[in-house]
Scaffold this motif. Structure first.
Motif, short mmCIF file in Angstrom:
data_model
loop_
_atom_site.label_atom_id
_atom_site.label_comp_id
_atom_site.label_asym_id
_atom_site.label_seq_id
_atom_site.Cartn_x
_atom_site.Cartn_y
_atom_site.Cartn_z
N ASP A 217 116.41 8.25 6.29
CA ASP A 217 115.65 8.10 7.67
C ASP A 217 114.87 6.71 7.27
OD1 ASP A 217 115.64 10.82 8.48
OD2 ASP A 217 113.55 11.43 8.29
N ILE B 168 119.94 5.15 13.82
CA ILE B 168 121.48 5.57 13.80
C ILE B 168 121.72 4.12 13.80
CG2 ILE B 168 121.45 4.41 16.10
CD1 ILE B 168 123.50 5.84 16.30
N ARG C 88 129.22 5.72 12.03
CA ARG C 88 127.41 5.05 11.91
C ARG C 88 127.41 6.14 11.04
NH1 ARG C 88 126.94 8.92 14.82
NH2 ARG C 88 127.63 9.84 16.09
N THR D 90 124.36 8.67 11.22
CA THR D 90 122.59 9.43 11.56
C THR D 90 121.73 10.02 10.28
OG1 THR D 90 124.25 10.48 12.81
CG2 THR D 90 123.76 9.26 13.81
N PRO D 91 120.81 10.52 10.77
CA PRO D 91 120.45 11.63 10.17
C PRO D 91 121.22 12.76 9.75
CG PRO D 91 118.12 10.52 11.37
CD PRO D 91 119.49 10.20 11.75
N GLY D 92 121.59 12.98 10.38
CA GLY D 92 121.74 15.01 10.18
C GLY D 92 123.40 14.83 9.66
N PHE D 93 124.09 13.67 8.87
CA PHE D 93 125.60 13.34 9.51
C PHE D 93 126.11 13.97 8.68
CE2 PHE D 93 124.98 10.18 5.93
CZ PHE D 93 126.26 10.15 5.30
#
Lengths: 382, 343
Positions: free
Chosen positions: A180, A197, A293, A295-298
């Motif tokens: 984050d 992101i 890329r 993102t926090p939930g990847f």
């Protein structure tokens, strides 16, 4: 296996001989037959669950058909299954390696996050490098970061005795927040976006999609070969090298290993680091092959599903391969279940969980399907 | 079984009825990919899905949906609908923007529509549904500023993305407008429209976060809170229900939460509604009528695409004077004399 004229005494002798010649027979039952029955039992129970939630039998039949079609029924289905299986296999191999060394590593999720993050940062930081340098560099940085991150837990265990279950869970939580935070750093965050992101990696850092020439929607990428290579590598490492022997010896009996002169602290750190490298690779493959890329939930719970994959595969590299494919198939097929039959995706989660419950309790499966297994020799003997 | 039979008979009847007017109707299928909150989130995804359900009922179409469990699902979910014979694929949420664009460009024949995303330049086969949510949120901000006893309002968001922060901008500006008009000093915690920073849970699914964030804001003195985070807000509503609406009220977002969340209906002062159901329905109708075109479909206060929900049980509690002021502001926003942009 023995013909009817042979008396039971010779039978035992033959069995013992067989056991010595092919020690894999019992393992074969555990590796193949138990999982098969577990899956069958889980599907039946899954159907009952659907019935209980007032889904009519026709829809249940249609949804299982969709599960099959969505996982192996078409080129797209196979591509999706492989895409979903790739990171699961890599992370699962890492966990299996840890389990063999007696380390219950819950930290794959965090290692995936850190590895993926490192791979993306490397990717967009050196866009001028040609792909044959950039891609390996991205993968390497992902693996090393994963190894380092898992190594922390290994070192804590070796140096202070902090249990790796606790420390890896805590490291997962740290990884979530660290991601984050990093995604808000100006050099990581995509310009023009306020949400967390990352920048995209350049196209030539992506793992090439294998079937793009047939249909641009086929997502299977070169990470599949990486996962396959990792299966053989881990097999070689575990069963053909001194280091692998030390891992397994420490896992089987830490005390005996120590008395045999194996440096347990070093083994723990190395085992954790190897596990982390594989998980980091899983994260890298996911961002380089699928997402481009961060993102926090990847990580999407891959690190936790991989625990199930490793357990289901009995911590054997080839078992992990099969289990990873199964889970990948369930994920891809689950999507099709939703599309074709309108059954909730949560049901797939229930079926997965049921499979794990049955696999984790082989005695239960043997009790439900007694005719599926060879009787233990002691029952036949007099 | 019986129920299902009845239902399908009903659908069949509707289809048959519709067949009389449009022959292709029974084959038309609208497919939806949800964001991670899930189809039954009482708010964001559910409202968008209601548009498909309405179209199912009124236009006799078929509807399908796919729930995204994680961000990694977006692309895969859209892909699996490509093979599923969908006449229009509706993706719900800003976060699906990249995946939708990618799929639309790879499949130029397929019609797409996305909620909360406008492409610039326009992608010819994507119709973006966007909302002037700040107009309705402005009203909510003014209302909350007029209703607060502590003089402190709270707001928090799911993820710092435009369709979320536009609620917070409007709410903040509405409260500021109240201060300006009345010489009051109501403060809004949780969002700084200049710095573009504020309180965010960084997810759209954790009810625990909703509760914790509301608790923090309540501890700081806020007595009216706007959670702009889909189902996360249900956690905040639970806290408000425990404390009692006298101590903490919630302003819902997306749907009229008084109606969609009846268990905790007493805590909702009002809701900032974003009629995604209406725009989704419009998109489906346009696609059916062959009028589909890439571009933007805007929902505003004037078009009814965004609005303030009725006060329901709080009707008595809101002073008549405040209601009149709200009506005046509404007219002002629609005719352009009041600007809702943050100052």
């Amino acid at each position: 296996m023995s013909d009817s004229k042979t008396d039971s005494k010779t039978d035992i002798v033959i069995q013992n001989l067989l056991k010595r010649a092919a020690p894999g027979r019992g393992e074969f039952e555990d590796l193949v037959i138990v999982p098969l029955f577990a899956i069958a039992a889980a599907l039946v129970l899954g159907a009952l669950t659907m019935l209980a939630t007032s889904v009519d039998p026709a829809t249940i039949a249609r949804s299982y058909l969709a599960l099959l079609q969505g996982s192996v029924g078409s080129l797209n289905a196979i591509s999706e299954t492989l895409t979903a299986a790739t990171p699961l296999i890599l992370a699962g191999l890492g966990l299996a390696l840890g389990f063999r060394a007696g380390l219950f590593n819950i930290g794959a999720e965090g290692q995936i996050l850190m590895g993926g993050m490192a791979a993306v940062i490397t990717g967009f930081s050196f866009p001028e490098l040609p792909f044959y340098l950039l891609l390996p560099l991205c993968l390497l940085s992902g693996a090393l970061t994963g190894a380092f991150y898992a190594g922390i837990a290994g070192w804590l265990r070796a140096a202070t005795g902090a249990h790796e279950v606790i420390s890896t869970i805590m490291l997962n939580l740290i990884a979530y927040r660290l991601i984050d935070y990093m995604l808000r750093l100006p050099f990581v965050q995509r310009s023009g976006r306020a949400d967390p992101i990352s920048k995209s990696i350049p196209d030539h850092a992506e793992l090439p999609r294998l079937l793009e020439w047939i249909d641009p929607n086929l997502r299977v990428h070169a990470g599949v070969f990486l996962a396959l290579a990792a299966v053989f590598f881990v097999y070689w490492l575990l069963f053909k090298t001194k280091l692998g022997f030390e891992f397994r010896a420490s896992g089987a009996s830490p005390d005996a290993a120590r008395f045999a002169g194996i440096r347990s602290g070093m083994t723990i750190v190395l085992a954790m680091a190897s596990a982390g490298a594989l998980a980091g690779l899983a994260g890298s493959v996911q961002v380089l092959g699928v997402l481009d890329r961060v993102t926090p939930g990847f990580s999407a719970g891959i690190g936790f599903d991989a625990i199930a994959v490793a357990l289901l595969g009995r911590s054997h590299p080839f078992g992990v391969l099969l289990a990873g494919l199964l889970f990948g198939g369930l994920e891809a097929g689950g999507r099709q279940m939703q599309v074709d039959a309108g059954v909730s995706i949560d049901l797939i989660g229930i079926i997965q969980a049921l499979i794990i419950v049955f696999i984790a309790a082989p005695m239960l499966v043997r009790a439900i399907f007694p005719w599926g297994f060879r009787k233990p020799a002691t029952v036949q003997g007099k | 079984m019986n129920f299902v039979g009845k239902k399908s008979a009903g659908i069949a009847a509707a289809v048959a009825l519709f067949l009389a007017s449009a022959t292709a109707a029974s084959a038309f299928t609208a497919c939806q990919v949800t964001d991670t909150g899930g189809i039954d989130d009482n708010s964001f995804n559910q409202t968008a899905w209601k548009g498909v359900l309405d179209a199912k009922e009124k236009l006799g179409i078929e509807g399908r949906f796919l729930e995204s469990q994680a961000e990694t699902d977006y692309e895969a979910n859209i892909n699996s609908l490509l093979g599923g014979n969908c006449d229009v694929i509706i993706t719900v949420g800003f976060l699906l923007g990249d995946a939708t664009k990618k799929a639309a460009e790879a499949n130029p024949e397929q019609k797409f529509s996305i909620v909360d995303y406008a492409y610039d330049p326009v992608v010819p086969n994507i119709l973006g549904q966007v909302y002037a949510t700040d107009e309705a949120a402005f009203l909510a901000g003014y209302l909350a500023a007029g209703m607060t006893k502590s003089g402190v309002l709270g707001v928090f968001g799911g993820i710092n993305i435009p369709p979320v922060t536009i609620f917070m901008d409007g709410f903040h500006a509405g409260a500021a407008y109240y201060n300006e008009q009345k010489g009051a000093s109501v403060s809004v915690l949780g969002w700084d429209p200049k710095a573009r920073e504020g309180l965010f849970t960084n997810n759209f699914d954790s009810l625990d976060d909703g509760r914790a964030f509301a608790q923090n804001l309540y501890d700081e003195g806020a007595d009216i809170i706007v959670p702009v985070a889909g189902p996360v807000g249900l956690g905040s509503a639970t806290l408000a229900a425990e404390l009692g609406p006298d101590k903490l009220k919630i302003i819902g977002v997306d749907a009229d939460l008084y109606l969609t969340d009846p268990e905790r209906k007493q805590v909702y002062l009002t809701s900032i509604t974003k009629r995604m159901d209406a725009t989704v329905f419009d998109v489906i109708k346009q696609a059916m009528d062959g009028k589909f075109e890439g571009g933007i479909l805007l929902g505003s206060l004037a078009s009814g695409g965004v609005d303030l929900a009725p006060f329901h049980d709080m009707e008595e509690a809101v002073p008549a004077e405040l209601k009149q002021e709200l009506e005046a502001i509404r007219a002002g926003i629609i005719d352009g004399s009041i600007t809702v942009a943050p100052k």
